[in-house]
Design a protein around this motif. Sequence first.
Motif, PDB file in Angstrom:
ATOM      1  N   SER A  57       7.205  29.927  12.667  1.00  0.00           N
ATOM      2  CA  SER A  57       8.235  31.543  12.299  1.00  0.00           C
ATOM      3  C   SER A  57       9.397  30.920  10.962  1.00  0.00           C
ATOM      4  O   SER A  57       9.663  30.010  10.964  1.00  0.00           O
ATOM      5  CB  SER A  57       8.168  31.429  13.616  1.00  0.00           C
ATOM      6  OG  SER A  57       7.743  32.371  14.033  1.00  0.00           O
ATOM      7  N   SER A  59      12.266  32.175   8.785  1.00  0.00           N
ATOM      8  CA  SER A  59      13.161  32.924   8.735  1.00  0.00           C
ATOM      9  C   SER A  59      14.736  32.638   7.946  1.00  0.00           C
ATOM     10  O   SER A  59      14.585  31.920   7.205  1.00  0.00           O
ATOM     11  CB  SER A  59      14.358  33.748  10.175  1.00  0.00           C
ATOM     12  OG  SER A  59      14.888  32.041  10.159  1.00  0.00           O
ATOM     13  N   TYR A  60      15.103  33.869   7.178  1.00  0.00           N
ATOM     14  CA  TYR A  60      16.208  33.526   5.546  1.00  0.00           C
ATOM     15  C   TYR A  60      17.031  33.992   6.195  1.00  0.00           C
ATOM     16  O   TYR A  60      17.060  35.319   6.234  1.00  0.00           O
ATOM     17  CB  TYR A  60      15.469  34.135   4.418  1.00  0.00           C
ATOM     18  CG  TYR A  60      16.033  34.198   3.114  1.00  0.00           C
ATOM     19  CD1 TYR A  60      16.334  33.111   2.667  1.00  0.00           C
ATOM     20  CD2 TYR A  60      16.549  35.352   2.954  1.00  0.00           C
ATOM     21  CE1 TYR A  60      17.491  32.885   1.544  1.00  0.00           C
ATOM     22  CE2 TYR A  60      17.180  35.506   1.422  1.00  0.00           C
ATOM     23  CZ  TYR A  60      18.013  34.298   0.779  1.00  0.00           C
ATOM     24  OH  TYR A  60      18.389  34.396  -0.115  1.00  0.00           O
ATOM     25  N   ARG A  61      18.248  33.280   5.641  1.00  0.00           N
ATOM     26  CA  ARG A  61      19.745  34.546   5.715  1.00  0.00           C
ATOM     27  C   ARG A  61      21.022  33.790   4.660  1.00  0.00           C
ATOM     28  O   ARG A  61      20.995  32.481   4.375  1.00  0.00           O
ATOM     29  CB  ARG A  61      20.738  33.082   7.210  1.00  0.00           C
ATOM     30  CG  ARG A  61      22.433  34.091   6.748  1.00  0.00           C
ATOM     31  CD  ARG A  61      22.886  33.386   7.895  1.00  0.00           C
ATOM     32  NE  ARG A  61      23.368  32.233   8.202  1.00  0.00           N
ATOM     33  CZ  ARG A  61      23.810  31.350   7.625  1.00  0.00           C
ATOM     34  NH1 ARG A  61      24.108  32.095   6.749  1.00  0.00           N
ATOM     35  NH2 ARG A  61      24.079  29.876   7.875  1.00  0.00           N
ATOM     36  N   SER A  68      19.868  36.710   9.480  1.00  0.00           N
ATOM     37  CA  SER A  68      18.506  35.992   9.133  1.00  0.00           C
ATOM     38  C   SER A  68      17.871  36.497   9.682  1.00  0.00           C
ATOM     39  O   SER A  68      17.687  38.219  10.100  1.00  0.00           O
ATOM     40  CB  SER A  68      18.808  34.522  10.216  1.00  0.00           C
ATOM     41  OG  SER A  68      19.148  34.195   9.645  1.00  0.00           O
ATOM     42  N   ALA A  70      13.553  37.792   9.352  1.00  0.00           N
ATOM     43  CA  ALA A  70      11.861  37.024   9.362  1.00  0.00           C
ATOM     44  C   ALA A  70      11.364  36.973   8.094  1.00  0.00           C
ATOM     45  O   ALA A  70      11.194  37.941   7.574  1.00  0.00           O
ATOM     46  CB  ALA A  70      11.226  37.348  10.432  1.00  0.00           C
ATOM     47  N   HIS A  73       5.271  34.397   9.053  1.00  0.00           N
ATOM     48  CA  HIS A  73       4.293  34.243  10.601  1.00  0.00           C
ATOM     49  C   HIS A  73       3.399  33.745  10.574  1.00  0.00           C
ATOM     50  O   HIS A  73       2.604  33.755   9.740  1.00  0.00           O
ATOM     51  CB  HIS A  73       5.068  35.326  11.887  1.00  0.00           C
ATOM     52  CG  HIS A  73       4.721  34.507  13.034  1.00  0.00           C
ATOM     53  ND1 HIS A  73       5.150  33.487  13.601  1.00  0.00           N
ATOM     54  CD2 HIS A  73       3.792  35.128  13.721  1.00  0.00           C
ATOM     55  CE1 HIS A  73       4.345  33.341  15.033  1.00  0.00           C
ATOM     56  NE2 HIS A  73       3.445  34.290  14.567  1.00  0.00           N
ATOM     57  N   SER A  85      10.447  41.438   3.455  1.00  0.00           N
ATOM     58  CA  SER A  85      11.190  40.307   3.197  1.00  0.00           C
ATOM     59  C   SER A  85      11.751  40.166   1.234  1.00  0.00           C
ATOM     60  O   SER A  85      10.314  40.745   0.374  1.00  0.00           O
ATOM     61  CB  SER A  85      11.115  39.252   3.440  1.00  0.00           C
ATOM     62  OG  SER A  85       9.843  38.574   2.905  1.00  0.00           O
TER      63      SER A  85
END
Length: 229
Positions: A57, A59-61, A68, A70, A73, A85
């Motif tokens: 998985s 995720s991005y911040r 963050s 997602a 996946h 996203s």
Amino acid sequence: MLTLLALTSVVILGIVPQTQAIVVYTGWERHALVGSDIRLSCSFFSWRWTSPDVSFSWSYRPDGARDSIAIFHYANGEAYVAKKSPFWDRLEFVGNPSRRDGSIVIKNLDFSDNGTFTCDAKNPPDIGGSASSVRLLVFENVPIQAGVITGAIIGAVLGLLVLIVVIYYLMRFLVARRVFSLSVSKHGKKGKGKEGSQQRQAPALSAEQAKLKAAASEKKKQESRKDKK
């Protein structure tokens, strides 16, 4: 009673698999240019064999954000890109789950892509452990610091290669010089030996000549005495 409890505990431990921590690895910081593509690597270590239920998985911040989101996946052999996203049409899965690789590629980078990407992996029954994060910095030009470090590394490698070549030829020169010196000294000793033997023979020849002269002189004296008689 105690024996029965011990046997029961052994049977339960043998039936129920024990989970262990999984360790996830990513890079620490990546630099890239606007409009380029970048590969964000993710792998993991687990005491278990790679499970068919392995999952990844991402995720991005964004920089300056608290939460963050997602973005990707992978599970059950299928890859899913989150449509909400900012990378839904620019993200590609390039990993190999059977080799514990969950890497992704982000295409056509923009300044707004600066942020922290986090990868989490599970390899059932090993599902515990911490995710790993990598920070992405997008530049219009290659950052000076990165360029200096790259140049320094290249210069150090080239300098090391030059040093190795110089040492190699220097060693060859010294070995050749040593062999030449030994050869010259060996031939010189042989030449001196011949001269010495010739010098030792010279006095012997002179003595022989002196004896012959003395014999000839004595013979002449005897002949002269006979003539006088």
